[in-house]
Write a protein that holds these residues in place. Structure first.
Motif, PDB file in Angstrom:
ATOM      1  N   ASN A  61      50.191 -28.761 -77.911  1.00  0.00           N
ATOM      2  CA  ASN A  61      49.544 -28.971 -76.374  1.00  0.00           C
ATOM      3  C   ASN A  61      50.348 -27.784 -75.537  1.00  0.00           C
ATOM      4  O   ASN A  61      51.461 -27.474 -75.432  1.00  0.00           O
ATOM      5  CB  ASN A  61      50.052 -30.358 -76.002  1.00  0.00           C
ATOM      6  CG  ASN A  61      49.946 -30.702 -74.616  1.00  0.00           C
ATOM      7  OD1 ASN A  61      48.716 -29.918 -73.892  1.00  0.00           O
ATOM      8  ND2 ASN A  61      50.012 -31.852 -74.292  1.00  0.00           N
ATOM      9  N   TYR A  62      49.447 -27.147 -74.850  1.00  0.00           N
ATOM     10  CA  TYR A  62      49.621 -26.063 -73.972  1.00  0.00           C
ATOM     11  C   TYR A  62      49.915 -26.628 -72.626  1.00  0.00           C
ATOM     12  O   TYR A  62      50.793 -25.786 -71.861  1.00  0.00           O
ATOM     13  CB  TYR A  62      48.432 -25.264 -73.771  1.00  0.00           C
ATOM     14  CG  TYR A  62      47.736 -24.343 -75.010  1.00  0.00           C
ATOM     15  CD1 TYR A  62      48.684 -23.173 -75.326  1.00  0.00           C
ATOM     16  CD2 TYR A  62      46.988 -24.756 -75.778  1.00  0.00           C
ATOM     17  CE1 TYR A  62      48.080 -22.504 -76.443  1.00  0.00           C
ATOM     18  CE2 TYR A  62      46.771 -24.150 -76.977  1.00  0.00           C
ATOM     19  CZ  TYR A  62      47.195 -22.847 -77.243  1.00  0.00           C
ATOM     20  OH  TYR A  62      46.945 -22.130 -78.103  1.00  0.00           O
ATOM     21  N   VAL A  63      50.164 -27.846 -72.421  1.00  0.00           N
ATOM     22  CA  VAL A  63      50.672 -28.425 -71.032  1.00  0.00           C
ATOM     23  C   VAL A  63      52.159 -28.841 -71.586  1.00  0.00           C
ATOM     24  O   VAL A  63      52.349 -29.610 -72.388  1.00  0.00           O
ATOM     25  CB  VAL A  63      49.933 -29.597 -70.586  1.00  0.00           C
ATOM     26  CG1 VAL A  63      50.782 -30.241 -69.578  1.00  0.00           C
ATOM     27  CG2 VAL A  63      48.534 -28.997 -70.344  1.00  0.00           C
ATOM     28  N   ASP A  64      53.141 -28.599 -70.741  1.00  0.00           N
ATOM     29  CA  ASP A  64      54.357 -29.097 -70.939  1.00  0.00           C
ATOM     30  C   ASP A  64      54.628 -30.329 -70.415  1.00  0.00           C
ATOM     31  O   ASP A  64      54.498 -30.477 -69.315  1.00  0.00           O
ATOM     32  CB  ASP A  64      55.443 -28.057 -70.202  1.00  0.00           C
ATOM     33  CG  ASP A  64      56.808 -28.370 -70.180  1.00  0.00           C
ATOM     34  OD1 ASP A  64      57.088 -29.460 -70.938  1.00  0.00           O
ATOM     35  OD2 ASP A  64      57.858 -27.855 -69.717  1.00  0.00           O
ATOM     36  N   TYR A  78      56.720 -31.340 -62.679  1.00  0.00           N
ATOM     37  CA  TYR A  78      55.515 -30.815 -62.210  1.00  0.00           C
ATOM     38  C   TYR A  78      54.276 -30.784 -62.847  1.00  0.00           C
ATOM     39  O   TYR A  78      54.169 -29.929 -63.557  1.00  0.00           O
ATOM     40  CB  TYR A  78      55.576 -29.619 -61.165  1.00  0.00           C
ATOM     41  CG  TYR A  78      56.744 -29.710 -60.173  1.00  0.00           C
ATOM     42  CD1 TYR A  78      56.719 -30.382 -59.043  1.00  0.00           C
ATOM     43  CD2 TYR A  78      58.084 -29.200 -60.589  1.00  0.00           C
ATOM     44  CE1 TYR A  78      57.703 -30.457 -58.122  1.00  0.00           C
ATOM     45  CE2 TYR A  78      59.008 -29.133 -59.565  1.00  0.00           C
ATOM     46  CZ  TYR A  78      58.944 -29.880 -58.607  1.00  0.00           C
ATOM     47  OH  TYR A  78      59.897 -29.859 -57.518  1.00  0.00           O
ATOM     48  N   GLN A  79      53.332 -31.718 -62.830  1.00  0.00           N
ATOM     49  CA  GLN A  79      52.569 -31.754 -63.938  1.00  0.00           C
ATOM     50  C   GLN A  79      51.363 -30.739 -63.483  1.00  0.00           C
ATOM     51  O   GLN A  79      51.068 -30.533 -62.436  1.00  0.00           O
ATOM     52  CB  GLN A  79      51.834 -33.000 -64.141  1.00  0.00           C
ATOM     53  CG  GLN A  79      53.067 -34.411 -64.446  1.00  0.00           C
ATOM     54  CD  GLN A  79      52.475 -35.516 -64.348  1.00  0.00           C
ATOM     55  OE1 GLN A  79      51.326 -35.949 -63.474  1.00  0.00           O
ATOM     56  NE2 GLN A  79      53.286 -36.528 -65.003  1.00  0.00           N
ATOM     57  N   LEU A  80      50.621 -30.323 -64.581  1.00  0.00           N
ATOM     58  CA  LEU A  80      49.702 -29.235 -64.340  1.00  0.00           C
ATOM     59  C   LEU A  80      48.497 -29.694 -63.386  1.00  0.00           C
ATOM     60  O   LEU A  80      47.875 -30.747 -63.718  1.00  0.00           O
ATOM     61  CB  LEU A  80      49.084 -28.994 -65.906  1.00  0.00           C
ATOM     62  CG  LEU A  80      47.972 -27.656 -66.077  1.00  0.00           C
ATOM     63  CD1 LEU A  80      48.638 -26.359 -65.445  1.00  0.00           C
ATOM     64  CD2 LEU A  80      47.591 -27.519 -67.380  1.00  0.00           C
ATOM     65  N   ASN A  81      48.381 -29.128 -62.462  1.00  0.00           N
ATOM     66  CA  ASN A  81      47.155 -29.408 -61.510  1.00  0.00           C
ATOM     67  C   ASN A  81      47.437 -30.688 -60.883  1.00  0.00           C
ATOM     68  O   ASN A  81      46.791 -31.182 -60.102  1.00  0.00           O
ATOM     69  CB  ASN A  81      45.979 -29.493 -62.113  1.00  0.00           C
ATOM     70  CG  ASN A  81      44.766 -29.176 -61.192  1.00  0.00           C
ATOM     71  OD1 ASN A  81      44.693 -28.485 -60.489  1.00  0.00           O
ATOM     72  ND2 ASN A  81      43.853 -30.076 -61.238  1.00  0.00           N
ATOM     73  N   GLY A  82      48.841 -31.121 -60.856  1.00  0.00           N
ATOM     74  CA  GLY A  82      49.107 -32.304 -60.235  1.00  0.00           C
ATOM     75  C   GLY A  82      49.440 -32.059 -58.684  1.00  0.00           C
ATOM     76  O   GLY A  82      49.775 -31.004 -58.204  1.00  0.00           O
TER      77      GLY A  82
END
Length: 75
Positions: free
Chosen positions: A58-61, A66-70
């Motif tokens: 998964n490229y998203v941590d 702080y969530q991706l595009n959150g």
């Protein structure tokens, strides 16, 4: 295409356009084409995962606060 530096592009999930967009699988929280699988967070709409199709990385941590595009409210 044609997005300036520090610019943005908006995409919408639209019913019945799978053939036009070449998206192979689509539902309310995910989409998949021949390259990627993308999942959205059900609670806040941030990007939950981006994976190469057929791989588990998964490229998203997922552990980042702080969530991706959150949305982050600072005021």
């Amino acid at each position: 295409k044609d997005i300036p530096a520090l610019g943005a592009k908006q995409y919408r999930f639209v019913d019945n356009v799978l053939a036009e967009s070449k998206v192979e699988k689509l539902n309310e929280l995910s989409l998949e084409n021949k390259f990627f699988q993308v999942e959205l967070n059900e609670k806040n709409g941030s990007v939950k995962s981006i994976k190469n199709r057929g791989e588990d990385f998964n490229y998203v941590d997922e552990n980042n606060v702080y969530q991706l595009n959150g949305f982050v409210h600072t005021g």
